[in-house]
Design a protein around this motif. Sequence first.
Motif, mmCIF file in Angstrom:
data_model
loop_
_atom_site.group_PDB
_atom_site.id
_atom_site.type_symbol
_atom_site.label_atom_id
_atom_site.label_comp_id
_atom_site.label_asym_id
_atom_site.label_seq_id
_atom_site.Cartn_x
_atom_site.Cartn_y
_atom_site.Cartn_z
ATOM 1 N N SER A 82 2.810 8.706 -11.264
ATOM 2 C CA SER A 82 3.424 7.958 -12.220
ATOM 3 C C SER A 82 2.290 7.622 -13.394
ATOM 4 O O SER A 82 1.346 7.294 -13.184
ATOM 5 N N ASP A 83 2.942 7.682 -14.678
ATOM 6 C CA ASP A 83 1.917 7.357 -15.678
ATOM 7 C C ASP A 83 1.410 6.068 -15.640
ATOM 8 O O ASP A 83 0.123 5.735 -16.138
ATOM 9 N N ARG A 84 2.082 4.990 -15.262
ATOM 10 C CA ARG A 84 1.742 3.723 -15.003
ATOM 11 C C ARG A 84 0.302 3.555 -14.131
ATOM 12 O O ARG A 84 -0.459 2.679 -14.394
ATOM 13 N N ASP A 85 0.281 4.530 -13.235
ATOM 14 C CA ASP A 85 -0.764 4.460 -12.213
ATOM 15 C C ASP A 85 -1.951 5.358 -12.678
ATOM 16 O O ASP A 85 -3.077 5.497 -12.002
ATOM 17 N N TYR A 86 -1.887 5.882 -13.757
ATOM 18 C CA TYR A 86 -2.892 6.766 -14.053
ATOM 19 C C TYR A 86 -4.067 6.143 -15.054
ATOM 20 O O TYR A 86 -3.790 5.276 -15.661
ATOM 21 N N VAL A 87 -5.269 6.172 -14.487
ATOM 22 C CA VAL A 87 -6.391 5.426 -14.749
ATOM 23 C C VAL A 87 -7.125 6.263 -15.704
ATOM 24 O O VAL A 87 -8.119 7.165 -15.471
ATOM 25 N N SER A 125 0.923 -1.176 -0.039
ATOM 26 C CA SER A 125 0.100 -0.049 0.254
ATOM 27 C C SER A 125 0.777 1.219 0.142
ATOM 28 O O SER A 125 0.377 2.182 -0.658
ATOM 29 N N GLN A 136 3.719 1.404 -1.356
ATOM 30 C CA GLN A 136 4.300 1.457 -2.832
ATOM 31 C C GLN A 136 3.323 2.132 -3.641
ATOM 32 O O GLN A 136 3.542 3.156 -4.579
ATOM 33 N N VAL A 137 1.981 1.927 -3.588
ATOM 34 C CA VAL A 137 0.943 2.746 -4.302
ATOM 35 C C VAL A 137 0.910 4.182 -4.157
ATOM 36 O O VAL A 137 0.992 5.092 -4.808
ATOM 37 N N THR A 138 1.025 4.173 -2.711
ATOM 38 C CA THR A 138 0.839 5.921 -2.358
ATOM 39 C C THR A 138 2.151 6.625 -2.808
ATOM 40 O O THR A 138 1.755 7.568 -3.188
ATOM 41 N N SER A 178 3.965 6.013 -5.326
ATOM 42 C CA SER A 178 3.902 5.983 -6.827
ATOM 43 C C SER A 178 2.888 7.117 -7.479
ATOM 44 O O SER A 178 3.272 8.079 -8.049
ATOM 45 N N ALA A 179 1.532 7.093 -6.457
ATOM 46 C CA ALA A 179 0.687 8.062 -6.918
ATOM 47 C C ALA A 179 1.029 9.399 -6.429
ATOM 48 O O ALA A 179 0.704 10.571 -7.147
#
Length: 280
Positions: free
Chosen positions: A16-21, A5, A7-9, A11-12
């Motif tokens: 990060s473009d990878r996490d962009y929805v 969790s 790591q997600v925080t 990255s957000a």
Amino acid sequence: MEDPSEQVTTSAAVGSDRDYVQSLDRGLALLLAFDGEHPDPTLAELAQLTGFSRPAVRRFLITLERLGYVRAHGGRFSLTPRVLLIGQHYTESHALIGVAQPYLLQLAERTGESASLAVLDNAEVVYVGRVPVRRIMSINVQVGTRVPAHATSMGRVLLAWSPAAVVDDVLTRRPPVALTATTITDGVALRDALHLVRQQGWSIVNEELEPGLLSASAPVRDRSGTVVAALATSTSTGRSSPDELERDVIPLLLDAAGRISSELGFGPAPIRQSAHEGFY
């Protein structure tokens, strides 16, 4: 071992473009396409407004309809009252609005004019609290209404204490436009105006958003001293003048803004009063 969790925080936080929805982005853009000019658009109209393909718009509409945010009727679509929950959650999760409401009421009673609370969102001011008294603006002002920051006293207050990068974005990437004959649009002149606001601690703007509209604002600060909102009152040039506003209303604005700031943790705690005692 690192918590997933976290790591997600992290990255957000760095975007990060990878996490962009992208689908979420498009779904929200579709919701925002519904407005006063397009209250019940067709699927084709929504595709034109958003630039999305018709199949994509159809999928988003089906999803939003199942979630209860959109209603279909005769080939057209409209928002449901459920979308108001989003705004309700915002107001309920921000102590600022609940703290400010009694002072908005007091300010409106003391001045006999409308009182407003606003925050900055990119190059616009968004009303998050309001007590209307007289109809002054041709715009139907209510909570959620947006107005250009560069032409309002609230915007001047919010920009005056914003980071330089925010001001640069508003004044360069999104050049201010003239809304009346007196709107300041020159970048140097606007920066000078913001410097003056910081020096005096308040702002008065005369007929820059609309002819005949006169407004004054003061900053509201949080515990850290950061300006988080602008408290404002507005009137017409037929009922007051900038000099009268500075003499009679600015002291009330500064007092009310100071009391809201104190309740948010900035400076000493205010002495609580009844709604009919005013500010002194």
